[in-house]
Design a protein around this motif. Sequence first.
Motif, PDB file in Angstrom:
ATOM      1  N   ASP A  85     -32.506  70.415  30.157  1.00 37.34           N
ATOM      2  CA  ASP A  85     -32.469  70.702  28.715  1.00 37.34           C
ATOM      3  C   ASP A  85     -31.123  70.281  28.118  1.00 37.34           C
ATOM      4  OD1 ASP A  85     -31.144  72.671  30.153  1.00 37.34           O
ATOM      5  OD2 ASP A  85     -32.082  74.376  29.136  1.00 37.34           O
ATOM      6  N   LEU A  86     -30.063  70.396  28.935  1.00 36.11           N
ATOM      7  CA  LEU A  86     -28.719  70.035  28.465  1.00 36.11           C
ATOM      8  C   LEU A  86     -28.637  68.552  28.076  1.00 36.11           C
ATOM      9  CD1 LEU A  86     -26.524  71.828  31.186  1.00 36.11           C
ATOM     10  CD2 LEU A  86     -26.968  72.614  28.846  1.00 36.11           C
ATOM     11  N   HIS A  87     -29.289  67.684  28.875  1.00 36.02           N
ATOM     12  CA  HIS A  87     -29.253  66.246  28.578  1.00 36.02           C
ATOM     13  C   HIS A  87     -29.944  65.944  27.246  1.00 36.02           C
ATOM     14  CE1 HIS A  87     -28.727  66.256  33.010  1.00 36.02           C
ATOM     15  NE2 HIS A  87     -27.987  65.175  32.804  1.00 36.02           N
ATOM     16  N   LEU A  88     -31.074  66.590  27.019  1.00 34.03           N
ATOM     17  CA  LEU A  88     -31.824  66.342  25.776  1.00 34.03           C
ATOM     18  C   LEU A  88     -31.065  66.879  24.571  1.00 34.03           C
ATOM     19  CD1 LEU A  88     -35.423  67.108  27.066  1.00 34.03           C
ATOM     20  CD2 LEU A  88     -34.300  64.881  26.784  1.00 34.03           C
ATOM     21  N   GLU A  89     -30.429  68.036  24.762  1.00 40.23           N
ATOM     22  CA  GLU A  89     -29.623  68.625  23.697  1.00 40.23           C
ATOM     23  C   GLU A  89     -28.478  67.676  23.318  1.00 40.23           C
ATOM     24  OE1 GLU A  89     -29.757  71.034  21.726  1.00 40.23           O
ATOM     25  OE2 GLU A  89     -27.713  71.579  21.137  1.00 40.23           O
ATOM     26  N   LEU A  90     -27.806  67.117  24.320  1.00 38.71           N
ATOM     27  CA  LEU A  90     -26.698  66.188  24.047  1.00 38.71           C
ATOM     28  C   LEU A  90     -27.206  64.987  23.245  1.00 38.71           C
ATOM     29  CD1 LEU A  90     -23.865  64.996  24.298  1.00 38.71           C
ATOM     30  CD2 LEU A  90     -24.457  64.188  26.593  1.00 38.71           C
ATOM     31  N   GLU A  91     -28.353  64.447  23.624  1.00 38.22           N
ATOM     32  CA  GLU A  91     -28.861  63.260  22.921  1.00 38.22           C
ATOM     33  C   GLU A  91     -29.255  63.597  21.482  1.00 38.22           C
ATOM     34  OE1 GLU A  91     -31.656  62.021  25.925  1.00 38.22           O
ATOM     35  OE2 GLU A  91     -30.146  60.739  26.889  1.00 38.22           O
ATOM     36  N   ARG A  92     -29.793  64.789  21.264  1.00 32.71           N
ATOM     37  CA  ARG A  92     -30.102  65.209  19.888  1.00 32.71           C
ATOM     38  C   ARG A  92     -28.823  65.349  19.069  1.00 32.71           C
ATOM     39  NH1 ARG A  92     -34.246  68.514  22.141  1.00 32.71           N
ATOM     40  NH2 ARG A  92     -32.790  70.232  22.403  1.00 32.71           N
ATOM     41  N   ARG A  93     -27.836  65.970  19.680  1.00 28.37           N
ATOM     42  CA  ARG A  93     -26.571  66.196  18.963  1.00 28.37           C
ATOM     43  C   ARG A  93     -25.854  64.879  18.656  1.00 28.37           C
ATOM     44  NH1 ARG A  93     -23.981  71.021  18.860  1.00 28.37           N
ATOM     45  NH2 ARG A  93     -22.685  69.817  17.434  1.00 28.37           N
ATOM     46  N   LEU A  94     -25.910  63.954  19.594  1.00 31.67           N
ATOM     47  CA  LEU A  94     -25.252  62.668  19.387  1.00 31.67           C
ATOM     48  C   LEU A  94     -25.946  61.891  18.267  1.00 31.67           C
ATOM     49  CD1 LEU A  94     -23.092  60.623  20.251  1.00 31.67           C
ATOM     50  CD2 LEU A  94     -24.727  59.718  21.919  1.00 31.67           C
ATOM     51  N   ALA A  95     -27.284  61.899  18.268  1.00 26.24           N
ATOM     52  CA  ALA A  95     -28.025  61.179  17.218  1.00 26.24           C
ATOM     53  C   ALA A  95     -27.683  61.762  15.846  1.00 26.24           C
ATOM     54  CB  ALA A  95     -29.528  61.246  17.480  1.00 26.24           C
ATOM     55  N   ARG A  96     -27.570  63.095  15.778  1.00 19.23           N
ATOM     56  CA  ARG A  96     -27.217  63.725  14.513  1.00 19.23           C
ATOM     57  C   ARG A  96     -25.805  63.313  14.087  1.00 19.23           C
ATOM     58  NH1 ARG A  96     -26.920  70.166  14.094  1.00 19.23           N
ATOM     59  NH2 ARG A  96     -24.696  69.775  14.240  1.00 19.23           N
ATOM     60  N   PHE A  97     -24.875  63.350  15.043  1.00 19.32           N
ATOM     61  CA  PHE A  97     -23.480  62.971  14.764  1.00 19.32           C
ATOM     62  C   PHE A  97     -23.407  61.530  14.254  1.00 19.32           C
ATOM     63  CE2 PHE A  97     -19.351  61.321  16.430  1.00 19.32           C
ATOM     64  CZ  PHE A  97     -18.503  62.104  15.677  1.00 19.32           C
ATOM     65  N   LYS A  98     -24.180  60.664  14.870  1.00 18.92           N
ATOM     66  CA  LYS A  98     -24.145  59.231  14.532  1.00 18.92           C
ATOM     67  C   LYS A  98     -25.056  58.904  13.350  1.00 18.92           C
ATOM     68  CE  LYS A  98     -21.575  57.378  17.860  1.00 18.92           C
ATOM     69  NZ  LYS A  98     -20.497  56.409  17.627  1.00 18.92           N
ATOM     70  N   VAL A 250     -16.866  61.760  30.200  1.00 25.66           N
ATOM     71  CA  VAL A 250     -17.321  60.511  30.794  1.00 25.66           C
ATOM     72  C   VAL A 250     -18.779  60.315  30.404  1.00 25.66           C
ATOM     73  CG1 VAL A 250     -18.191  61.374  33.041  1.00 25.66           C
ATOM     74  CG2 VAL A 250     -17.221  59.089  32.915  1.00 25.66           C
ATOM     75  N   GLY A 251     -19.227  59.063  30.317  1.00 26.15           N
ATOM     76  CA  GLY A 251     -20.627  58.788  29.987  1.00 26.15           C
ATOM     77  C   GLY A 251     -20.737  57.690  28.948  1.00 26.15           C
ATOM     78  N   GLY A 252     -21.827  56.911  29.030  1.00 28.57           N
ATOM     79  CA  GLY A 252     -22.070  55.865  28.034  1.00 28.57           C
ATOM     80  C   GLY A 252     -23.206  56.279  27.128  1.00 28.57           C
ATOM     81  N   HIS A 253     -23.356  55.595  25.996  1.00 26.84           N
ATOM     82  CA  HIS A 253     -24.480  55.951  25.133  1.00 26.84           C
ATOM     83  C   HIS A 253     -24.802  54.848  24.149  1.00 26.84           C
ATOM     84  CE1 HIS A 253     -21.528  56.925  21.981  1.00 26.84           C
ATOM     85  NE2 HIS A 253     -20.867  57.563  22.912  1.00 26.84           N
ATOM     86  N   ALA A 280     -21.899  70.047  34.019  1.00 25.09           N
ATOM     87  CA  ALA A 280     -20.578  70.247  33.418  1.00 25.09           C
ATOM     88  C   ALA A 280     -20.227  69.091  32.494  1.00 25.09           C
ATOM     89  CB  ALA A 280     -19.512  70.387  34.511  1.00 25.09           C
ATOM     90  N   VAL A 281     -20.548  67.873  32.917  1.00 27.11           N
ATOM     91  CA  VAL A 281     -20.239  66.686  32.123  1.00 27.11           C
ATOM     92  C   VAL A 281     -21.032  66.711  30.813  1.00 27.11           C
ATOM     93  CG1 VAL A 281     -20.568  64.175  32.028  1.00 27.11           C
ATOM     94  CG2 VAL A 281     -19.563  65.228  34.064  1.00 27.11           C
ATOM     95  N   VAL A 282     -22.324  66.999  30.938  1.00 25.92           N
ATOM     96  CA  VAL A 282     -23.199  66.978  29.759  1.00 25.92           C
ATOM     97  C   VAL A 282     -22.742  68.024  28.734  1.00 25.92           C
ATOM     98  CG1 VAL A 282     -25.582  67.050  28.968  1.00 25.92           C
ATOM     99  CG2 VAL A 282     -25.082  66.349  31.311  1.00 25.92           C
ATOM    100  N   ALA A 283     -22.497  69.233  29.214  1.00 26.50           N
ATOM    101  CA  ALA A 283     -22.108  70.313  28.305  1.00 26.50           C
ATOM    102  C   ALA A 283     -20.746  70.021  27.673  1.00 26.50           C
ATOM    103  CB  ALA A 283     -22.073  71.640  29.058  1.00 26.50           C
ATOM    104  N   ALA A 284     -19.843  69.420  28.441  1.00 26.63           N
ATOM    105  CA  ALA A 284     -18.528  69.081  27.890  1.00 26.63           C
ATOM    106  C   ALA A 284     -18.665  68.027  26.795  1.00 26.63           C
ATOM    107  CB  ALA A 284     -17.597  68.592  29.002  1.00 26.63           C
ATOM    108  N   CYS A 285     -19.552  67.049  26.995  1.00 27.43           N
ATOM    109  CA  CYS A 285     -19.763  66.013  25.971  1.00 27.43           C
ATOM    110  C   CYS A 285     -20.309  66.642  24.694  1.00 27.43           C
ATOM    111  CB  CYS A 285     -20.732  64.937  26.468  1.00 27.43           C
ATOM    112  SG  CYS A 285     -20.049  63.889  27.768  1.00 27.43           S
ATOM    113  N   THR A 286     -21.271  67.551  24.830  1.00 27.96           N
ATOM    114  CA  THR A 286     -21.840  68.216  23.645  1.00 27.96           C
ATOM    115  C   THR A 286     -20.747  69.012  22.930  1.00 27.96           C
ATOM    116  OG1 THR A 286     -23.956  68.379  24.779  1.00 27.96           O
ATOM    117  CG2 THR A 286     -23.668  69.761  22.835  1.00 27.96           C
ATOM    118  N   ALA A 287     -19.916  69.693  23.696  1.00 28.28           N
ATOM    119  CA  ALA A 287     -18.840  70.476  23.092  1.00 28.28           C
ATOM    120  C   ALA A 287     -17.840  69.575  22.376  1.00 28.28           C
ATOM    121  CB  ALA A 287     -18.137  71.317  24.155  1.00 28.28           C
TER     122      ALA A 287
END
Length: 398
Positions: A85-98, A250-253, A280-287
Amino acid sequence: MRDPTGFLREEYEQLRTADLDWKIRALGGPSAPWSSIDGKRVLMLCSNNYLGLSNHPKVKAAAAAAVASHGAGSGSVRPIAGTMDLHLELERRLARFKDAEASLVYQTGFATNAGLIPQLAGEGDLIISDELNHGSIIDGVRLSKAERGVFRHRDMADLEVVLAKAEEHTPAYRRILVISDGVFSMDGDIAPLDQIARLGAAHGAMVYVDDAHGEGVLGEGGRGIVSHFHLSRREVQVEMGTFSKAFGVVGGHISGSRDLVNFAYNRSRTWLLSGSHPPAVVAACTAAIDVLETEPEHVRRLWAHTKRFKGALSSAGFDVGRSETPIVPVIVGESSRAKALSERLFELGVFALPIVYPMVAKEKARIRTILNAALTDEDVGFAIAAFEKAGRELQILH
Ligand SMILES: *Cc1c(COP(=O)(O)O)cnc(C)c1O
């Protein structure tokens, strides 16, 4: 019998003799404005952690909480059982940010370029690159069966010539893809993405921008180069970036249309065949996205420091090249001078590495500095004073 591995030592010795080998420096603690490098406390001026987010309390707390709730690893690749769920949350948040329809997260920026570029263009297609594009783009292009074209750095007249020639090609190319870095990491200059987008539209080409050094730096609240030029997703179809720089993790998108994301995750072998990010990586990126959305002061401080540092170095007589961003090259000429300056700066308590041939032209060796929002005003003053002192001692300044 010949030793089949003899080349390993020979080639390493050649690099060492030519002083072209990497001397690895170790940080004894976090990447912070004052870091411990090989046991010495120095002011860090060469990390990509532009906003200090790798040490932001909210980002660190999110990483720790995700380990507690979701464990240390993800258990699989994304398409099998490695999407939490964390990965999907990050992608939703990134799309909103962008402000994009959809976003997709890869393991790294390198894995994004290497995985996606060869899928967007293949046999019968053409990829056109700025001559100074990042190595991960170059490798992505090499993995493609497409033909290759290059335009001179940021030269729009040249890009137009390459595009016009491409249109006359027989048989006609199926697809044409134009790729550029957003911010160029050696000089800190910005791609004219508005003009690239206009030329792409005029010639029916897709436009792909790698904004690794623009995110968290350019655009509204650090939203990146597409925001900086107020461009639409119809004009720049692929906005690629990384969480390893200003986002501090860390991470690409990629961000773009839902069609782009659906295509990309079904086709990119790096995404399909390599393990997904640990919790940890996913949650840190969302934060980190959270911090960018709620604390605009970091981006403002980054630019205030940049303006002051660049202004002071220019006034002192240093050549800071064509920098338009917090990447500030201090160009000193010969490789040996850049190395001497870096060593003297380190003694004075400033960590900034030389960039020399073959990474840049022989007579354009430099110290590359990158400003950071976490520096205090006093720190920036300390850095300026160290550059002035070392510059005079080494007779780079007169
Ligand atoms: C750093 C960088 C990358 C690689 O990103 P990672 O996420 O660190 O793999 C790609 N493109 C450009 C322009 C970069 O500067």
